[in-house]
Scaffold this active site. Structure first.
Site, PDB file in Angstrom:
ATOM      1  N   ASP A 137     -11.979   2.548  25.092  1.00 15.05           N
ATOM      2  CA  ASP A 137     -12.710   3.486  24.248  1.00 15.05           C
ATOM      3  C   ASP A 137     -12.743   4.807  25.017  1.00 15.05           C
ATOM      4  OD1 ASP A 137     -14.615   5.028  22.929  1.00 15.05           O
ATOM      5  OD2 ASP A 137     -15.766   3.288  22.281  1.00 15.05           O
ATOM      6  N   TYR A 157     -20.962   1.227  24.717  1.00 13.73           N
ATOM      7  CA  TYR A 157     -21.808   1.846  23.692  1.00 13.73           C
ATOM      8  C   TYR A 157     -22.616   0.740  22.995  1.00 13.73           C
ATOM      9  CZ  TYR A 157     -22.801   3.925  19.105  1.00 13.73           C
ATOM     10  OH  TYR A 157     -23.404   4.344  17.950  1.00 13.73           O
ATOM     11  N   ARG A 176      -7.199   3.825  -0.108  1.00  8.62           N
ATOM     12  CA  ARG A 176      -7.634   2.847   0.904  1.00  8.62           C
ATOM     13  C   ARG A 176      -6.485   2.491   1.863  1.00  8.62           C
ATOM     14  NH1 ARG A 176      -8.022  -2.231  -0.331  1.00  8.62           N
ATOM     15  NH2 ARG A 176      -8.917  -1.951  -2.410  1.00  8.62           N
ATOM     16  N   LYS A 212     -17.045  12.652  17.444  1.00  5.68           N
ATOM     17  CA  LYS A 212     -17.582  13.357  18.621  1.00  5.68           C
ATOM     18  C   LYS A 212     -16.737  14.596  18.965  1.00  5.68           C
ATOM     19  CE  LYS A 212     -20.057   9.578  18.645  1.00  5.68           C
ATOM     20  NZ  LYS A 212     -21.199   9.476  17.791  1.00  5.68           N
TER      21      LYS A 212
HETATM   22  C1  LIG Z   1     -18.324   5.475  23.262  1.00  6.96           C
HETATM   23  C2  LIG Z   1     -18.531   5.364  21.785  1.00  6.96           C
HETATM   24  N1  LIG Z   1     -17.698   4.623  21.056  1.00  6.96           N
HETATM   25  C3  LIG Z   1     -17.840   4.482  19.721  1.00  6.96           C
HETATM   26  C4  LIG Z   1     -18.869   5.101  19.058  1.00  6.96           C
HETATM   27  C5  LIG Z   1     -19.039   4.894  17.576  1.00  6.96           C
HETATM   28  O1  LIG Z   1     -18.623   5.980  16.852  1.00  6.96           O
HETATM   29  P1  LIG Z   1     -19.151   6.317  15.382  1.00  6.96           P
HETATM   30  O2  LIG Z   1     -20.556   6.762  15.515  1.00  6.96           O
HETATM   31  O3  LIG Z   1     -18.193   7.365  14.932  1.00  6.96           O
HETATM   32  O4  LIG Z   1     -19.038   5.065  14.585  1.00  6.96           O
HETATM   33  C6  LIG Z   1     -19.772   5.895  19.778  1.00  6.96           C
HETATM   34  C7  LIG Z   1     -20.895   6.572  19.096  1.00  6.96           C
HETATM   35  O5  LIG Z   1     -21.751   7.164  19.706  1.00  6.96           O
HETATM   36  C8  LIG Z   1     -19.597   6.025  21.175  1.00  6.96           C
HETATM   37  O6  LIG Z   1     -20.448   6.745  21.931  1.00  6.96           O
END
Ligand SMILES: Cc1ncc(COP(=O)(O)O)c(C=O)c1O
Length: 389
Positions: free
Chosen positions: A178, A106, A54, A203
């Site tokens: 992000d 998001y 962890r 992604k």
């Molecule tokens: C721009 C963005 N940030 C964060 C996330 C969250 O990522 P995760 O699905 O790995 O938790 C996503 C998921 O689609 C995203 O598109």
């Protein structure tokens, strides 16, 4: 994209860095690929300082060294998902703090702020950061943090990161970007002045839709300590196996992205000409409202395209379902093309009022362009568009 020109003695190029990570753990066996350290705990007093998974694991460390190298920064911390990485950053704030957020984030980031962190007293204000007139709010409201995404999900708005970060720095306000849609290959938020660059490694970084992960990169030891603490104290850690998969996936990131960007560029141009497409958003098309900013801060336009169809909800859904090579599924950034209906999928948790205000309408469709043959993708889109007649 980074130049492929040979320069003797220079810092290794990006293609080399994603393949040759800084950690070995295999000096005696000569293994080319790192093993999976599928162990929850480690003998006390070991040479490498591992303790309990962890709070750290060799597979985390390997991936963290690659990601820090990719971002050209000092520190990287991996998490179990992009949402865990978001939670880790938010956990550094305290009750009463204000976060100034870009209004188009998001959907699950919005949900975390509005449905979870608000219960712990975090306040948010949502602004259209693509409109420079809102930059004055930074000084006026003096928030504890600014939260941006660029290009935004799903509208692909491009924010002027350098200008916003400069204004924030003048007022000692940390900026989180992000960077999931671009990755450090196309855009480096830390170089543009952000304190934290966040990525869902689920992604593009992994690229094969078979693992979940998140990462936060920074140059600042204070933030690094905060992220390390959140990783172990909140139980947001990644799994060794997923880190191993993501370490494998990232090796081909520059190659995959090159192909995906090239496919996306030609498909965006084709879609823009189609009579059933009412509106298109792709950062490197000259009709994008922030085209000039995109050209300045990104190396390429990415591989996401968002369009609005001349269609109602049922027709839009049918369009998505008719596609043969675009699976209708959440997520993005894998080698396979995906299609998403943001209003009912990624942004389902966002209120209808907000969706309407932002333009996340029933006819909005987001494509994640993969590595397939572009002609096949083009024909597939055309056959499904044609049936909207
Ligand atoms: C721009 C963005 N940030 C964060 C996330 C969250 O990522 P995760 O699905 O790995 O938790 C996503 C998921 O689609 C995203 O598109």
């Amino acid at each position: 994209m980074e130049s492929t020109e040979l320069k003797e003695g220079s810092h290794p190029g990006i293609n080399t860095r994603v393949i040759h990570h800084g950690e070995s753990f295999a000096k005696t066996t000569g293994t080319v690929m790192p093993p999976i350290f599928q162990s929850s705990t480690f003998r006390q007093g070991n040479e490498e300082g591992f303790d309990y998974t962890r709070s750290g694991n060799p597979n985390f460390r390997i991936l963290e060294s690659v990601l820090a190298s990719l971002e050209d920064c000092k520190y990287s911390t991996v998490f179990g998902s992009g949402v865990s990485a978001i939670t880790a950053i938010a956990s550094s704030l305290k009750s009463g703090d204000l976060v100034l957020c870009e209004e188009n984030l998001y959907g699950c980031t919005v949900r975390l702020f509005e449905k979870v962190f608000s219960k712990f007293g975090l306040r948010t204000k949502w602004l259209d950061f693509s409109n420079p007139s809102c930059f004055d709010e930074i000084k006026k409201l003096s928030p504890a943090m600014i939260w941006l995404e660029s290009p935004t999900n799903p509208l692909l708005k491009v924010l002027d990161l350098k200008t916003i970060c400069t204004k924030a720095k003048e007022n000692q306000i940390p900026v989180v970007v992000d960077n999931t849609f671009s990755t450090a290959i196309l855009q480096k938020p830390l170089d543009l002045g952000a304190s934290l660059s966040l990525t869902s490694t689920t992604k593009y970084i992994n690229g094969h839709s078979d693992a979940l992960g998140g990462a936060v990169c920074t140059q600042d030891s204070y933030w690094h300590e905060q992220m390390r603490f959140a990783q172990k104290a909140l139980g947001l850690q990644a799994s060794p196996f997923d880190c191993w998969l993501i370490t494998r996936g990232v090796k081909t990131l520059p190659l995959r992205l090159q192909r995906q960007v090239s496919n996306a560029t030609s498909l965006a141009n084709q879609l823009a000409k189609n009579e059933y497409v009412q509106w298109i958003s792709y950062p490197f098309r000259s009709d994008h409202p922030q085209y000039e900013i995109a050209k300045k801060q990104m190396a390429a336009g990415g591989a996401i395209i968002t369009i609005r169809l001349k269609a109602n909800l049922d027709q839009t859904y049918a369009f998505c379902e008719r596609l043969k090579y675009f699976t209708m599924a959440e997520s993005l950034g894998g080698v396979e093309s995906l299609v998403c209906h943001p209003a009912t999928m990624t942004h389902a948790s966002v209120s209808s009022q907000t969706k309407e205000k932002l333009g996340i309408s029933e006819s909005l469709v987001r494509f994640s362009i993969g590595c397939e043959d572009v002609l096949d993708l083009d024909q597939d889109l055309k056959q499904s568009l044609e049936k909207l007649k």
